[in-house]
Design an enzyme around this catalytic site. Structure first.
Site, PDB file in Angstrom:
ATOM      1  N   LYS A   1       0.844  -1.201   0.000  1.00  0.00           N
ATOM      2  CA  LYS A   1       0.000   0.000   0.000  1.00  0.00           C
ATOM      3  C   LYS A   1       0.879   1.251   0.000  1.00  0.00           C
ATOM      4  CE  LYS A   1      -3.809  -2.492   2.057  1.00  0.00           C
ATOM      5  NZ  LYS A   1      -4.617  -2.891   3.191  1.00  0.00           N
TER       6      LYS A   1
ATOM      7  N   ASP B   1     -11.311   2.262   3.215  1.00  0.00           N
ATOM      8  CA  ASP B   1     -11.550   0.817   3.074  1.00  0.00           C
ATOM      9  C   ASP B   1     -13.028   0.523   2.785  1.00  0.00           C
ATOM     10  OD1 ASP B   1      -9.442  -1.057   3.281  1.00  0.00           O
ATOM     11  OD2 ASP B   1      -9.225  -0.687   5.435  1.00  0.00           O
TER      12      ASP B   1
ATOM     13  N   GLN C   1      -5.040  -1.729   9.277  1.00  0.00           N
ATOM     14  CA  GLN C   1      -4.858  -3.054   8.681  1.00  0.00           C
ATOM     15  C   GLN C   1      -5.465  -4.129   9.575  1.00  0.00           C
ATOM     16  OE1 GLN C   1      -3.677  -3.549   5.619  1.00  0.00           O
ATOM     17  NE2 GLN C   1      -3.792  -5.763   5.729  1.00  0.00           N
TER      18      GLN C   1
END
Ligand code: GUN
Length: 279
Positions: free
Chosen positions: A52, A119, A96
């Site tokens: 990422k 997300d 995460q």
């Protein structure tokens, strides 16, 4: 001959388009910043987080890395997310997953401001998707839509069967296919007559999390098969939820593993980061 849908190529195209957009925004004095939080040092998570950061660098998005120890408390993590919510120089926040077991993932996801939820996991983002309002969309299912559209596969009116009902893939995937005017069926591990239902699909999307689960007896001749799974087999080779070799002769198009859906998740995360400054 089946079309092998090249997720690496399509994700690169998307990242290149985003790079141009970000440069235009920078010229107007707009900088995009993504905060990425990792708790503990799970090796798989470290690889994902590293990828990422690399994608951010390529596109011109600033990434702020927060690498917190495994024993970080839930209160400390909530406090960090709240601080980032308040920080107007931060446009996106990504925590995460998975988190250590002493931290409640739902609590953390709900702490992220829906305006920074790149997300697309916040209940408000999911709710907005379900009633057709604006909001961030979960990256993997959004990536599947891009794979289909950019491969010239029409969705409207098609029978779409999704195997898998997770909050991150199966459910938002169904909502997105519905938004594209497909006729959608969601199946899962406890569905009766799973093979018969899967065989109805013009577009079969598999996200059940079981290696090589889907064989040719699940697939209608000429169907499009999208494989969201990723596993390592006993020889340490990557494979998906679909038995690729078994179904290949049966399909009109298919995503390979690796190099299909996988690379799309980060491309769509980058797209959400760009959206975060446009909306
Ligand atoms: N862990 C595995 N995939 C993801 C993802 O897409 N987002 C986050 N936050 N964690 C993950």
């Amino acid at each position: 001959m089946a079309l092998i849908i090249d997720g690496k190529k399509i994700s690169s195209e998307i990242k290149d388009e985003l790079k141009v957009k970000v440069a235009e925004l920078n010229d107007k004095g707009i900088q995009i910043t993504l905060a990425v939080i990792q708790v503990g040092n799970d090796p798989a998570s470290s690889v994902y987080v590293g990828n990422k950061k690399k994608a951010c660098e390529y596109i011109g998005i600033k990434s702020l890395a927060y690498e917190l120890s495994q024993d970080t408390t839930q209160e400390e993590l909530v406090a960090l997310v709240e601080k980032l919510n308040e920080d107007s120089s931060v446009n996106g926040i990504l925590v995460q997953l998975p988190l250590p077991s002493h931290i409640n993932e739902d609590t953390i996801i709900q702490t992220i401001s829906p305006l920074k939820d790149v997300d697309g996991f916040h209940p408000q983002s999911v709710g907005a998707l379900s009633i057709g309002q604006k909001g961030f969309v979960s990256c993997t299912p959004a990536g599947v839509i891009q794979l289909l559209k950019r491969s010239g596969i029409s969705i409207q009116g098609k029978e779409c069967v999704i195997i898998g009902r997770s909050n991150i893939v199966g459910k938002p995937m169904a909502l997105l296919m519905l938004r594209e005017n497909a006729t959608v069926t969601i199946c899962h591990s406890r569905t009766n007559n799973l093979k018969e239902i899967a065989k109805r699909a013009d577009i079969l999307i598999v996200a059940i999390g079981k290696p090589l689960f889907v064989t040719k007896d699940f697939v209608k001749e000429g169907a499009v098969v999208i494989d969201v799974g990723i596993h390592r087999n006993e020889n340490n080779k990557l494979c998906g939820d679909v038995d690729y070799v078994d179904v290949l002769d049966h399909v009109s198009a298919i995503t390979p593993v690796p190099g299909g859906v996988g690379p799309m998740t980060i491309a769509m995360l980058m797209s959400n980061c760009v959206e975060s400054v446009l909306s």
